[in-house]
Design a protein around this motif. Structure first.
Motif, short mmCIF file in Angstrom:
data_model
loop_
_atom_site.label_atom_id
_atom_site.label_comp_id
_atom_site.label_asym_id
_atom_site.label_seq_id
_atom_site.Cartn_x
_atom_site.Cartn_y
_atom_site.Cartn_z
N VAL A 136 7.91 3.77 -7.79
CA VAL A 136 9.36 3.76 -7.58
C VAL A 136 9.69 3.16 -6.21
O VAL A 136 10.66 2.42 -6.07
N SER A 137 8.86 3.44 -5.21
CA SER A 137 9.06 2.86 -3.89
C SER A 137 8.97 1.34 -3.93
O SER A 137 9.81 0.63 -3.35
N GLU A 138 7.98 0.83 -4.64
CA GLU A 138 7.81 -0.63 -4.73
C GLU A 138 8.97 -1.26 -5.49
O GLU A 138 9.44 -2.35 -5.13
N THR A 197 19.74 6.98 2.41
CA THR A 197 19.20 5.62 2.30
C THR A 197 17.71 5.55 2.62
O THR A 197 17.09 4.53 2.38
N THR A 198 17.15 6.63 3.16
CA THR A 198 15.71 6.71 3.39
C THR A 198 15.25 8.11 3.01
O THR A 198 15.87 9.10 3.43
N ILE A 199 14.19 8.19 2.22
CA ILE A 199 13.64 9.49 1.86
C ILE A 199 12.12 9.45 1.96
O ILE A 199 11.50 8.41 1.83
N ARG A 200 11.55 10.63 2.20
CA ARG A 200 10.09 10.77 2.21
C ARG A 200 9.70 11.60 1.00
O ARG A 200 10.05 12.77 0.89
N SER A 201 9.01 10.96 0.06
CA SER A 201 8.57 11.64 -1.16
C SER A 201 7.29 12.39 -0.84
O SER A 201 6.23 11.79 -0.68
N ILE A 202 7.40 13.70 -0.76
CA ILE A 202 6.35 14.49 -0.11
C ILE A 202 5.45 15.21 -1.11
O ILE A 202 5.10 16.37 -0.96
N GLY A 203 5.08 14.49 -2.16
CA GLY A 203 4.13 15.04 -3.11
C GLY A 203 4.56 14.90 -4.55
O GLY A 203 5.62 15.37 -4.94
N GLN A 204 3.71 14.24 -5.34
CA GLN A 204 3.96 14.07 -6.77
C GLN A 204 3.66 15.38 -7.49
O GLN A 204 2.71 16.08 -7.17
N LEU A 205 4.47 15.69 -8.50
CA LEU A 205 4.27 16.91 -9.28
C LEU A 205 3.54 16.64 -10.60
O LEU A 205 2.79 17.49 -11.07
N HIS A 206 3.75 15.48 -11.20
CA HIS A 206 3.10 15.17 -12.47
C HIS A 206 1.59 15.01 -12.29
O HIS A 206 1.13 14.41 -11.33
N ILE A 207 0.85 15.56 -13.24
CA ILE A 207 -0.61 15.44 -13.21
C ILE A 207 -1.00 14.16 -13.93
O ILE A 207 -1.34 14.16 -15.12
N ALA A 217 18.38 0.87 -8.17
CA ALA A 217 19.25 1.43 -7.14
C ALA A 217 18.58 2.68 -6.60
O ALA A 217 18.50 3.70 -7.29
N ALA A 218 18.06 2.61 -5.39
CA ALA A 218 17.30 3.72 -4.83
C ALA A 218 17.27 3.59 -3.32
O ALA A 218 17.49 2.51 -2.77
N PRO A 219 17.00 4.69 -2.62
CA PRO A 219 16.82 4.60 -1.17
C PRO A 219 15.52 3.88 -0.84
O PRO A 219 14.72 3.56 -1.72
N ARG A 220 15.29 3.65 0.43
CA ARG A 220 13.95 3.28 0.88
C ARG A 220 13.08 4.53 0.75
O ARG A 220 13.45 5.59 1.22
N ILE A 221 11.94 4.38 0.11
CA ILE A 221 11.10 5.53 -0.22
C ILE A 221 9.76 5.42 0.50
O ILE A 221 9.08 4.40 0.39
N ILE A 222 9.39 6.48 1.21
CA ILE A 222 8.07 6.56 1.84
C ILE A 222 7.22 7.46 0.96
O ILE A 222 7.42 8.68 0.93
#
Length: 253
Positions: A138-140, A119-129, A148-153
């Motif tokens: 996605v977080s917003e 239910t909570t994840i930390r997105s630790i770096g975008q891969l797409h250039i 339908a998504a977790p809370r995203i940091i």
């Protein structure tokens, strides 16, 4: 465990995380403090936050989610995900796909992650250039209840040296893709300041930096230092001014 159904916050995310008041009814719940299964389970939430468990009196007329036959447990947290990533097969999508395509990929992965109990994840770096910060978008959308998504940091682009572990353009022909501080690729402390400010300006809630090499680096030694001490200090100092924390990729030597 048979009929184990993930989590109070999972259901408030899927059903209506923004509903004012909900009671989730189930056979029992896992008390993580004691490790015991407690029966019955009446979980009262408001605006996605647990207000009480098994209250003596339930509010009248409250919306009820009936999960009879199920067991509830708290939501899980994953502090290292790359939402826009697909680690099967070729990596060429990171520079071939548009930000829109990368966002669709991230939304699909976010829902899979939620349904796995996180239910909570930390997105630790975008891969797409791409100049757009996919994990921020996605977080917003998650915060607004649009998907339908977790809370995203979100962190936006990873900060790495030119040619370092976080340089997604590694292996491409020279000049095929141009990357710079906005993409997290830096050469020196002034680039570091620009990179941090760009991520924060566009919605990053923390900063990810690559202190050392890794499995994608050109060096033979995975633990080789890449960012200089000055660059790392600059990144942390600049983020701290904005009350933003920094996470580091750092292999040991």
């Amino acid at each position: 465990m048979k009929n184990l159904l993930l989590l109070v916050l999972l259901f408030t995310s899927i059903i209506s995380i923004h509903a004012q008041s909900i009671v989730i009814k189930a056979d029992s719940y896992l008390d993580v403090r004691t490790g015991k299964i407690i029966s019955p389970a009446y979980i009262h939430t408001e605006n996605g936050v647990i207000k009480s468990i098994n209250p003596k009196v339930l509010p009248k007329g409250i919306q009820t989610v009936d999960l009879t036959g199920k067991i509830l447990l708290p939501g899980l947290m994953d502090m290292h995900v790359h939402l826009d990533g697909d680690f099967k097969g070729s990596w060429d999508y990171v520079y071939k796909e548009s930000a829109s395509q990368g966002t669709v990929r991230a939304v699909v992965n976010a829902e899979k992650t939620l349904m796995a109990g996180f239910t909570t994840i930390r997105s630790i770096g975008q891969l797409h250039i791409t100049p757009e910060l996919i994990d921020v978008a996605v977080s917003e959308a998650s915060d607004k209840g649009m998907i339908a998504a977790p809370r995203i940091i979100p962190s936006g682009h990873m900060i790495s040296i030119n040619g370092g572990h976080g340089d997604i353009s590694l292996g491409l022909a020279e000049g095929l893709v141009t990357v710079g501080p906005n993409d997290g690729i830096i050469n020196g402390k002034y680039d570091a300041i620009e990179a941090v400010r760009y991520q924060i300006k566009h919605g990053a809630k923390f900063i990810k930096m690559h202190a050392t090499a890794g499995v994608l680096s050109m060096e033979d030694a995975i633990g080789a230092q890449q960012l200089s001490n000055e660059e790392m200090k600059t990144i942390v100092d600049e983020a701290s001014r904005h009350h933003i924390k920094v996470a580091a990729h750092a292999h040991g030597t």
